[in-house]
Write a protein that holds these residues in place. Structure first.
Motif, PDB file in Angstrom:
ATOM      1  N   TRP A   1      11.134  59.546  32.455  1.00 38.29           N
ATOM      2  CA  TRP A   1      12.677  60.743  32.612  1.00 38.29           C
ATOM      3  C   TRP A   1      12.685  60.869  33.844  1.00 38.29           C
ATOM      4  O   TRP A   1      13.562  62.199  34.030  1.00 38.29           O
ATOM      5  CB  TRP A   1      12.046  61.958  31.948  1.00 38.29           C
ATOM      6  N   ASP A   2      12.301  60.272  35.281  1.00 37.41           N
ATOM      7  CA  ASP A   2      12.668  61.049  36.377  1.00 37.41           C
ATOM      8  C   ASP A   2      14.303  59.914  37.008  1.00 37.41           C
ATOM      9  O   ASP A   2      14.494  59.088  36.673  1.00 37.41           O
ATOM     10  CB  ASP A   2      11.290  59.826  36.866  1.00 37.41           C
ATOM     11  N   GLU A   3      14.568  60.812  36.775  1.00 37.68           N
ATOM     12  CA  GLU A   3      16.762  60.364  37.152  1.00 37.68           C
ATOM     13  C   GLU A   3      16.859  59.797  38.436  1.00 37.68           C
ATOM     14  O   GLU A   3      17.805  59.392  38.039  1.00 37.68           O
ATOM     15  CB  GLU A   3      17.455  61.666  36.962  1.00 37.68           C
ATOM     16  N   HIS A   4      16.081  59.696  39.062  1.00 43.26           N
ATOM     17  CA  HIS A   4      15.857  59.547  39.977  1.00 43.26           C
ATOM     18  C   HIS A   4      14.850  57.891  40.307  1.00 43.26           C
ATOM     19  O   HIS A   4      15.035  57.917  41.632  1.00 43.26           O
ATOM     20  CB  HIS A   4      15.685  59.875  41.512  1.00 43.26           C
ATOM     21  N   GLY A   5      14.483  57.419  39.439  1.00 39.21           N
ATOM     22  CA  GLY A   5      13.860  56.492  39.537  1.00 39.21           C
ATOM     23  C   GLY A   5      14.467  55.190  39.771  1.00 39.21           C
ATOM     24  O   GLY A   5      15.717  54.834  39.725  1.00 39.21           O
ATOM     25  N   SER A   6      13.562  53.771  40.219  1.00 39.40           N
ATOM     26  CA  SER A   6      14.285  52.774  40.669  1.00 39.40           C
ATOM     27  C   SER A   6      14.236  52.165  39.698  1.00 39.40           C
ATOM     28  O   SER A   6      15.176  50.898  39.600  1.00 39.40           O
ATOM     29  CB  SER A   6      13.816  52.617  42.485  1.00 39.40           C
ATOM     30  N   GLU A   7      13.100  52.376  38.692  1.00 34.56           N
ATOM     31  CA  GLU A   7      13.364  51.536  37.294  1.00 34.56           C
ATOM     32  C   GLU A   7      13.704  51.808  36.023  1.00 34.56           C
ATOM     33  O   GLU A   7      13.223  52.772  36.100  1.00 34.56           O
ATOM     34  CB  GLU A   7      12.048  50.989  37.260  1.00 34.56           C
ATOM     35  N   ASP A   8      14.225  51.002  35.485  1.00 29.98           N
ATOM     36  CA  ASP A   8      14.851  51.420  34.280  1.00 29.98           C
ATOM     37  C   ASP A   8      13.457  52.318  33.295  1.00 29.98           C
ATOM     38  O   ASP A   8      12.784  51.189  33.797  1.00 29.98           O
ATOM     39  CB  ASP A   8      15.942  50.240  33.274  1.00 29.98           C
ATOM     40  N   SER A   9      14.242  52.484  32.294  1.00 25.58           N
ATOM     41  CA  SER A   9      12.968  52.695  30.969  1.00 25.58           C
ATOM     42  C   SER A   9      12.072  52.377  30.584  1.00 25.58           C
ATOM     43  O   SER A   9      11.013  52.308  31.260  1.00 25.58           O
ATOM     44  CB  SER A   9      13.551  54.078  30.331  1.00 25.58           C
ATOM     45  N   PRO A  10      12.866  50.563  30.355  1.00 22.41           N
ATOM     46  CA  PRO A  10      12.129  49.937  29.279  1.00 22.41           C
ATOM     47  C   PRO A  10      10.738  49.142  29.867  1.00 22.41           C
ATOM     48  O   PRO A  10      10.053  49.210  29.419  1.00 22.41           O
ATOM     49  CB  PRO A  10      13.274  48.967  28.928  1.00 22.41           C
ATOM     50  N   GLU A  11      11.431  49.437  31.338  1.00 25.64           N
ATOM     51  CA  GLU A  11      10.824  48.358  32.550  1.00 25.64           C
ATOM     52  C   GLU A  11       9.148  48.757  32.802  1.00 25.64           C
ATOM     53  O   GLU A  11       8.264  49.083  32.571  1.00 25.64           O
ATOM     54  CB  GLU A  11      10.970  47.521  34.006  1.00 25.64           C
ATOM     55  N   ARG A  12       9.448  50.820  32.844  1.00 25.43           N
ATOM     56  CA  ARG A  12       8.119  51.566  33.607  1.00 25.43           C
ATOM     57  C   ARG A  12       7.734  50.977  32.630  1.00 25.43           C
ATOM     58  O   ARG A  12       6.563  51.925  32.120  1.00 25.43           O
ATOM     59  CB  ARG A  12       9.507  52.962  33.764  1.00 25.43           C
ATOM     60  N   PHE A  13       8.154  51.985  30.768  1.00 28.10           N
ATOM     61  CA  PHE A  13       7.698  52.053  29.586  1.00 28.10           C
ATOM     62  C   PHE A  13       6.729  50.985  29.498  1.00 28.10           C
ATOM     63  O   PHE A  13       5.465  50.641  28.733  1.00 28.10           O
ATOM     64  CB  PHE A  13       9.120  52.366  28.513  1.00 28.10           C
ATOM     65  N   HIS A  14       7.216  49.766  29.700  1.00 27.83           N
ATOM     66  CA  HIS A  14       6.258  49.099  29.233  1.00 27.83           C
ATOM     67  C   HIS A  14       4.907  48.372  30.012  1.00 27.83           C
ATOM     68  O   HIS A  14       4.258  48.081  29.716  1.00 27.83           O
ATOM     69  CB  HIS A  14       6.860  47.237  29.487  1.00 27.83           C
ATOM     70  N   SER A  15       5.276  48.402  31.467  1.00 25.24           N
ATOM     71  CA  SER A  15       4.473  48.816  32.041  1.00 25.24           C
ATOM     72  C   SER A  15       2.997  49.807  31.411  1.00 25.24           C
ATOM     73  O   SER A  15       2.302  49.309  31.620  1.00 25.24           O
ATOM     74  CB  SER A  15       4.706  48.946  33.993  1.00 25.24           C
ATOM     75  N   ILE A  16       3.216  50.930  31.593  1.00 22.52           N
ATOM     76  CA  ILE A  16       2.976  52.035  31.508  1.00 22.52           C
ATOM     77  C   ILE A  16       2.056  51.604  30.018  1.00 22.52           C
ATOM     78  O   ILE A  16       0.800  51.736  29.611  1.00 22.52           O
ATOM     79  CB  ILE A  16       3.824  52.868  30.973  1.00 22.52           C
ATOM     80  N   ILE A  17       2.416  51.438  28.826  1.00 19.86           N
ATOM     81  CA  ILE A  17       2.266  50.676  27.583  1.00 19.86           C
ATOM     82  C   ILE A  17       1.157  49.920  27.398  1.00 19.86           C
ATOM     83  O   ILE A  17       0.215  49.618  26.687  1.00 19.86           O
ATOM     84  CB  ILE A  17       2.967  50.381  26.381  1.00 19.86           C
ATOM     85  N   SER A  18       1.136  48.830  28.379  1.00 20.31           N
ATOM     86  CA  SER A  18       0.479  47.477  28.751  1.00 20.31           C
ATOM     87  C   SER A  18      -0.933  48.714  29.228  1.00 20.31           C
ATOM     88  O   SER A  18      -2.385  48.018  29.016  1.00 20.31           O
ATOM     89  CB  SER A  18       0.983  46.572  29.289  1.00 20.31           C
ATOM     90  N   GLN A  19      -0.819  49.362  29.506  1.00 13.25           N
ATOM     91  CA  GLN A  19      -2.626  50.064  30.981  1.00 13.25           C
ATOM     92  C   GLN A  19      -2.565  50.474  29.731  1.00 13.25           C
ATOM     93  O   GLN A  19      -3.640  50.424  29.343  1.00 13.25           O
ATOM     94  CB  GLN A  19      -1.496  50.811  31.892  1.00 13.25           C
TER      95      GLN A  19
END
Length: 277
Positions: A71-89
């Protein structure tokens, strides 16, 4: 409750969460309350929608640090990509936790079966096969067996389910002293039905126990790892009475250690192989 403005108590009731949790989310920057003209803090429908997303992620046991990055508005990566990485872990962590849980259940069931056999068959002689097993280490000496067991279990998950088998040669009875046991070697055996719970490489060249051999078996309690002839002799007598030819060997494994009559002891299972002739 104004549908455009939700007070902290309204949100807590609506979302089924405590006010303290909501305040904690605020401190972590996950949600931000607005302040009305009268000084009351409130949340908007957009905040409610955001909280629904956060709570859904928390139900997947995603940590607040990871949620904050999503939910970081200043993040450089779109939420789906970040979410996929976190979910995989998280999937890897959950699958490993399930495997660990299965290993624990397998150990509990194995120990439960050992306890039931000790309760039901101690003092009796029965016919049973040696459990189908991988021979993880075929040639150890008496004192190195336990040390090697610990070494294997430190290096490979699931090998704590191995049994240490001591092999003895039965020296035939004399008129004065009767039969005696002559220690030969020790082996580490892993039951085949426990193979799925270990990461040890069980290759085709690993020897297995011979399932065609029949055994007489007895359970007993001993203050020493070496079985007492008072248990072995009834097995030999049973074999003679039933006209069962035996090999001059005895295998012994301790199923557990514990206390009996306030004395530390071994709970043993003995296997006397029957010969074909």
């Amino acid at each position: 409750m104004n549908k455009d403005r939700y007070l902290i108590g309204d949100v807590a009731n609506l979302m089924g969460m405590s006010r303290d949790t909501l305040r904690h989310y605020e401190k972590r920057g996950l949600v931000t309350a607005k302040k009305a003209e009268n000084g009351y803090r409130y949340y908007t429908e957009a905040d409610i929608s955001r909280l629904i997303g956060i709570l859904y992620q928390r139900k997947m046991d995603i940590g607040l640090d990871d949620i904050a990055t999503l939910w970081d508005e200043h993040g450089s990566e779109d939420s789906p990509e970040r979410f996929h990485s976190i979910i995989s872990q998280r999937l890897e962590e959950e699958e490993e936790a399930i495997l660990q849980h299965k290993r624990t259940i397998a150990k509990l069931r194995m120990s439960q079966k050992d306890c039931e056999n000790l309760r039901n068959y101690t003092g009796k002689v029965i016919q049973c096969p040696l459990p189908d097993s991988y021979i993880i280490d075929p040639d150890l000496d008496f004192h190195d067996g336990l040390e090697q067991w610990f070494q294997y279990t430190r290096e490979h998950a699931g090998l704590e389910n191995m049994y240490l088998f001591d092999e003895y040669r039965i020296c035939r009875e004399t008129e004065k002293h009767g039969c005696s046991l002559n220690y030969q070697k020790s082996q580490l055996l892993l039951h085949c039905d426990m193979a799925e719970y270990t990461d040890y490489p069980l290759t085709k060249d690993i020897p297995c126990t011979d399932s065609s051999v029949r055994y007489l078996s007895a359970f007993c309690t001993s203050q020493d790892r070496i079985p007492d002839m008072n248990v072995v002799n009834p097995m030999l007598a049973y074999a003679r009475k039933q006209s069962l030819p035996t090999e001059p060997k005895l295998f012994s494994t301790f199923l557990m250690q514990g206390m009996r009559n306030q004395i530390q002891c071994y709970y043993l299972q003995l296997f006397l192989p029957l010969s074909e002739s």
